[in-house]
Design an enzyme around this catalytic site. Structure first.
Site, PDB file in Angstrom:
ATOM      1  N   HIS A  28      -3.018   7.842   5.930  1.00 38.75           N
ATOM      2  CA  HIS A  28      -3.208   6.523   5.322  1.00 38.75           C
ATOM      3  C   HIS A  28      -4.550   5.953   5.771  1.00 38.75           C
ATOM      4  O   HIS A  28      -5.339   5.510   4.950  1.00 38.75           O
ATOM      5  CB  HIS A  28      -2.074   5.589   5.719  1.00 38.75           C
TER       6      HIS A  28
ATOM      7  N   LYS B 265     -10.007   7.626   1.657  1.00 35.85           N
ATOM      8  CA  LYS B 265     -10.295   6.247   1.228  1.00 35.85           C
ATOM      9  C   LYS B 265     -11.789   5.898   1.234  1.00 35.85           C
ATOM     10  O   LYS B 265     -12.200   5.044   0.433  1.00 35.85           O
ATOM     11  CB  LYS B 265      -9.499   5.258   2.079  1.00 35.85           C
TER      12      LYS B 265
ATOM     13  N   CYS C  64       0.806  -1.223   0.000  1.00 34.68           N
ATOM     14  CA  CYS C  64       0.000   0.000   0.000  1.00 34.68           C
ATOM     15  C   CYS C  64       0.836   1.270   0.000  1.00 34.68           C
ATOM     16  O   CYS C  64       0.288   2.368  -0.135  1.00 34.68           O
ATOM     17  CB  CYS C  64      -0.936   0.005   1.208  1.00 34.68           C
TER      18      CYS C  64
ATOM     19  N   GLU D 126      -1.435   5.052  13.464  1.00 35.92           N
ATOM     20  CA  GLU D 126      -1.064   6.251  12.712  1.00 35.92           C
ATOM     21  C   GLU D 126      -1.323   7.501  13.539  1.00 35.92           C
ATOM     22  O   GLU D 126      -0.493   8.428  13.555  1.00 35.92           O
ATOM     23  CB  GLU D 126      -1.826   6.325  11.397  1.00 35.92           C
TER      24      GLU D 126
ATOM     25  N   PHE E 181       1.766  -3.485   4.018  1.00 39.56           N
ATOM     26  CA  PHE E 181       2.139  -4.795   4.558  1.00 39.56           C
ATOM     27  C   PHE E 181       3.649  -4.988   4.382  1.00 39.56           C
ATOM     28  O   PHE E 181       4.231  -4.612   3.364  1.00 39.56           O
ATOM     29  CB  PHE E 181       1.404  -5.911   3.812  1.00 39.56           C
TER      30      PHE E 181
ATOM     31  N   HIS F  44      -9.614   1.825  -1.011  1.00 33.52           N
ATOM     32  CA  HIS F  44      -8.186   1.615  -0.820  1.00 33.52           C
ATOM     33  C   HIS F  44      -7.633   1.011  -2.103  1.00 33.52           C
ATOM     34  O   HIS F  44      -7.806  -0.186  -2.368  1.00 33.52           O
ATOM     35  CB  HIS F  44      -7.947   0.691   0.371  1.00 33.52           C
TER      36      HIS F  44
END
Length: 428
Positions: free
Chosen positions: A303, A335, A163, A314, A399, A340
């Site tokens: 994010h 998002k 991502c 975050e 990830f 996403h």
């Protein structure tokens, strides 16, 4: 003094159509592109919603023969790149081609092709696999095909960091220009993984929202009722140029890539560092690269995908770095609007940052209604916020513990030709 890198063109493929204008309108209106998945039967899946690109007809947007030999993610990349070049009013010619590079990333690449061809292998045997299977599937083919179609002969590479992919792509492309290896880069990300295997994998990982009965409100960044992210697809590609060269040709300048930071969590395959130290280090590095202080940042595009741990951590990282300024600096996640987009999402969100600075409007975080007490940041709720923002930040975390952050800076109004916002990302 190092070379400064600016954005002079942008193109996008999203659930709202072609170009940045439809996407930006949806962001400001709080209009979600999430809905029931229509491209395959999802009746047996626990999650049955996504932000799909619908009515896609690649053969009407690029050479039909090339379209047939390209995975959908590559088609997105090509179309977005063509839009970005058109928007930048930049032509690649034999005289400049050696100094124009391409860096378009994808988190997963041609998964649609992989799934289709594997099914053919099982049903019809190995000799029925397409001879284009491998080149259609591999992740670098987005960059490769854009180079072949446009004639760009400069640095040509790709990035794969889940991502964080397209944030790394933009940052790495800017560094290529900074060090003098190219004058112009076509850079961004593309993804098309709303397919059976990918959906099943994310479902089994417990990463997706299951609000199938309320898709428009499924993704809830920082909200106490958040239950996972919503898959999206699309592409955003930008034209990056050295500042003085862009000025000399009279280019429209959307803004500057002023800072780029990255780090690794060194913690877990999918879970973020619970202390938020990895994201904090990436943000700190990006600010240092831009030579600005936390108090100078006027907007953070988070994010924040709507996952339980991700949003919380975050927020913790922002608080660690920004201190009391975290009570003030506006934060939102877009998002819930575009989904996403995995490897494409960072470029899409940096485009939002550039437009927010230029138009003086900070998007609200759709569906962020009841903010989790653990997410102690200043989330923009309800309506877009009018604000004079000269420095913005865009966060992307993937990830594998990959953290990437871009700092955007508004270029002084005297350096920016006036133009109609209806031209943003216009389809050529």
């Amino acid at each position: 003094m190092r070379r400064r890198v600016v954005v002079t063109g942008m193109g996008s493929v999203s659930p709202f159509g072609l170009g940045l204008r439809p996407l930006w309108d949806a962001v400001l209106e709080g209009r979600s592109g999430v809905g029931p998945i229509t491209s395959f039967d999802v009746s047996e899946y626990p999650t049955r919603i996504a932000a799909e690109v619908t009515d896609w007809d690649a053969e009407s947007l690029m050479d039909p023969k090339q379209a047939k030999r390209s995975d959908r993610y590559t088609q997105f990349a090509v179309v977005a790149s063509n839009m970005a070049l058109e928007d930048a009013r930049f032509s690649i010619t034999p005289d400049n081609a050696d100094r124009v590079g391409v860096l378009i990333g994808s988190g997963i690449g041609g998964m649609r092709t992989w799934e289709e061809q594997f099914e053919r292998l099982l049903e019809r045997g190995p000799m029925k696999i397409s001879p284009f299977f491998v080149p259609m599937m591999i992740v670098n083919m987005g960059s490769g095909m854009v180079s072949m179609i446009t004639g760009a002969r400069g640095p040509n590479t790709t990035v794969v960091t889940a991502c964080a992919t397209s944030t790394h792509a933009l940052g790495d492309a800017a560094e290529i220009i900074r060090r003098g290896a190219a004058d112009v880069m076509v850079a961004g990300g593309s993804e098309s993984t709303i397919v059976r295997c990918a959906l099943a994998g994310f479902c089994r990982a417990g990463a997706l929202s299951r609000r199938n009965d309320d898709p428009k409100h499924a993704c809830r960044p920082f909200d106490i009722a958040r239950d996972g992210f919503v898959m999206g697809e699309g592409a955003t590609v930008m034209i990056l140029e050295e500042l003085e060269a862009a000025r000399a040709r009279g280019a429209t300048i959307y803004g500057e890539i002023a800072g780029y930071g990255m780090s690794g969590d060194a913690y877990h395959m999918t879970d973020p560092d619970p202390e938020g130290l990895g994201p904090m280090r990436a943000m700190r590095a990006a600010l240092a690269d831009a030579q600005v202080e936390p108090r100078d940042v006027g907007y953070i595009n988070a994010h924040a995908p709507g996952t339980l741990a991700g949003d919380d951590i975050e927020a913790k990282a922002i608080r660690l770095l920004f201190g009391d300024h975290a009570d003030v600096v506006p934060v939102s996640s877009t998002k819930p609007i575009h989904g996403h987009q995995l490897g494409a999402t960072g470029a899409t969100e940096f485009a939002v940052c550039l437009l927010a600075m230029r138009e003086g409007l900070i998007p609200a975080s759709l569906n962020s209604v009841n903010i989790d007490p653990e997410c102690q940041v200043n989330v923009v709720q309800g309506e877009p916020l009018k604000a004079d923002v000269s420095v913005s930040m865009s966060n992307s975390f993937g990830f594998g513990g990959h953290n990437a952050v871009l700092v955007g800076r508004r270029v002084e109004i005297r350096d920016r030709p006036q133009f109609s916002t209806s031209k943003i990302g216009a389809c050529p």
